[in-house]
Structures are given as structure tokens and as C-alpha cells.
Write an enzyme that holds these catalytic residues in place. Structure first.
Site, PDB file in Angstrom:
ATOM      1  N   ALA A  37      25.867 -26.459  15.187  1.00  0.00           N
ATOM      2  CA  ALA A  37      26.216 -26.950  16.517  1.00  0.00           C
ATOM      3  C   ALA A  37      27.357 -26.134  17.123  1.00  0.00           C
ATOM      4  O   ALA A  37      27.365 -25.876  18.334  1.00  0.00           O
ATOM      5  CB  ALA A  37      26.580 -28.433  16.454  1.00  0.00           C
ATOM      6  N   GLY A  40      25.703 -23.056  18.240  1.00  0.00           N
ATOM      7  CA  GLY A  40      24.809 -23.416  19.337  1.00  0.00           C
ATOM      8  C   GLY A  40      25.546 -23.706  20.630  1.00  0.00           C
ATOM      9  O   GLY A  40      25.081 -23.347  21.714  1.00  0.00           O
ATOM     10  N   ASP A  41      26.707 -24.339  20.520  1.00  0.00           N
ATOM     11  CA  ASP A  41      27.523 -24.619  21.697  1.00  0.00           C
ATOM     12  C   ASP A  41      27.928 -23.316  22.380  1.00  0.00           C
ATOM     13  O   ASP A  41      27.831 -23.180  23.607  1.00  0.00           O
ATOM     14  CB  ASP A  41      28.756 -25.423  21.283  1.00  0.00           C
ATOM     15  CG  ASP A  41      29.690 -25.694  22.442  1.00  0.00           C
ATOM     16  OD1 ASP A  41      29.258 -26.327  23.428  1.00  0.00           O
ATOM     17  OD2 ASP A  41      30.865 -25.278  22.368  1.00  0.00           O
ATOM     18  N   ALA A  42      28.361 -22.345  21.600  1.00  0.00           N
ATOM     19  CA  ALA A  42      28.784 -21.057  22.158  1.00  0.00           C
ATOM     20  C   ALA A  42      27.603 -20.309  22.777  1.00  0.00           C
ATOM     21  O   ALA A  42      27.715 -19.748  23.874  1.00  0.00           O
ATOM     22  CB  ALA A  42      29.444 -20.204  21.073  1.00  0.00           C
TER      23      ALA A  42
END
Length: 153
Positions: A37, A40-42
Site C-alpha cells: 500500500a 501503491g500510494d506513491a
């Protein structure tokens, strides 16, 4: 985690920064879902910024405000709801691990929204690290379209 333990782990990480590590020996399937995550956020934030940049090249504040709203847990949760039925078994398993990972929920989102957004981010991180860029593009396009529609409502 106690603060002393945190400081030790941080120091250990920083101590390894100047040494060469073998690349490609990490099994993405075994990574902690919150690490997926985190990546994935970046990845999602960068993709959103690049897509916004296609439309606006001068107004940084507008780009920032719209981008920040698009990558919020609330909007990512809506995007996840839109794509979840399209996921194969492997992707569903990754998303489920992300959704069920224990983490602190911020006040800006409900528990459900935060868990769904973590599932979404874990999936994005997984696809990116597995270099499944075509699938990532497909799901990103759907998510971006849905988030845009939701924001215009």
C-alpha cells in the site's frame, strides 16, 4: 511499537543505505500488505499528477488541491468499489490482504473507506512491483474516470 524499538529499526535501515543489495530477490507476494500500500500510494499519486498535468500546466495550487482530493482515502474507496468486480483471484487476494491489514484509521475517512483504500493501494503497489503495467494502466484508467465523475457530482 515502542519509540526505542522504532529508533533502532530506523537506524538499522539507514545503516544499510550505503551497501549494495541484490535486486529482484524480493518475493512481492510475500510482502506485507501495508508495504504494498505504501508503494501503491506513491504510484497512484504520481499517475494522478501526471494525468492532471495533461490538462493543466500552470496552476500548481489547483493541481495540488484536485490531486490531493483524488488520492484521498474516500475517493480511492469509491474507485475500489468500481473495479473490485473486475479483479482476478490473485488480485482479489492481494486486495483482501490490504483491506484486512491492521492500521490506524485517520479521521478524514470512515473505517470502511480507509480499509477499501488500503486494499486499492496494495493492489496498485502489487501490480507495479510485479511489473504488470498493462493491467495497472487498465485499472488506473477506470479508477481515474470513476473518481473524476464522483468529484464532478
Amino acid at each position: 511499537m515502542r519509540f526505542d524499538q522504532y529508533k533502532l529499526l530506523k537506524k538499522q535501515l539507514l545503516d544499510t543505505m550505503d551497501s549494495d543489495l541484490a535486486t529482484g530477490d524480493t518475493d512481492v507476494k510475500q510482502m506485507h500488505p501495508l508495504v504494498l500500500a505504501y508503494i501503491g500510494d506513491a504510484v497512484f499519486a504520481l499517475r494522478v499528477r501526471l494525468r492532471l498535468l495533461e490538462r493543466e500546466k500552470n496552476k500548481v495550487r489547483v493541481l495540488h488541491d484536485v490531486g490531493a482530493q483524488m488520492v484521498s482515502a474516500v475517493m480511492q474507496s469509491h474507485a475500489y468499489d468500481k473495479i473490485v468486480h473486475l479483479l482476478d483471484e490473485e488480485e482479489q487476494a492481494v486486495a483482501r490482504r490490504g483491506r484486512n491489514a491492521k492500521s490506524t484509521v485517520p479521521k478524514s475517512a470512515s473505517v470502511r473507506e480507509y480499509r477499501q483504500s488500503t486494499a486499492f493501494e496494495a493492489l496498485v503497489g502489487y501490480l507495479f512491483l510485479k511489473e504488470k503495467y498493462e493491467r495497472l494502466d487498465e485499472l488506473f484508467d477506470l479508477a481515474f474516470t470513476h473518481i473524476t465523475e464522483k468529484m464532478v457530482e
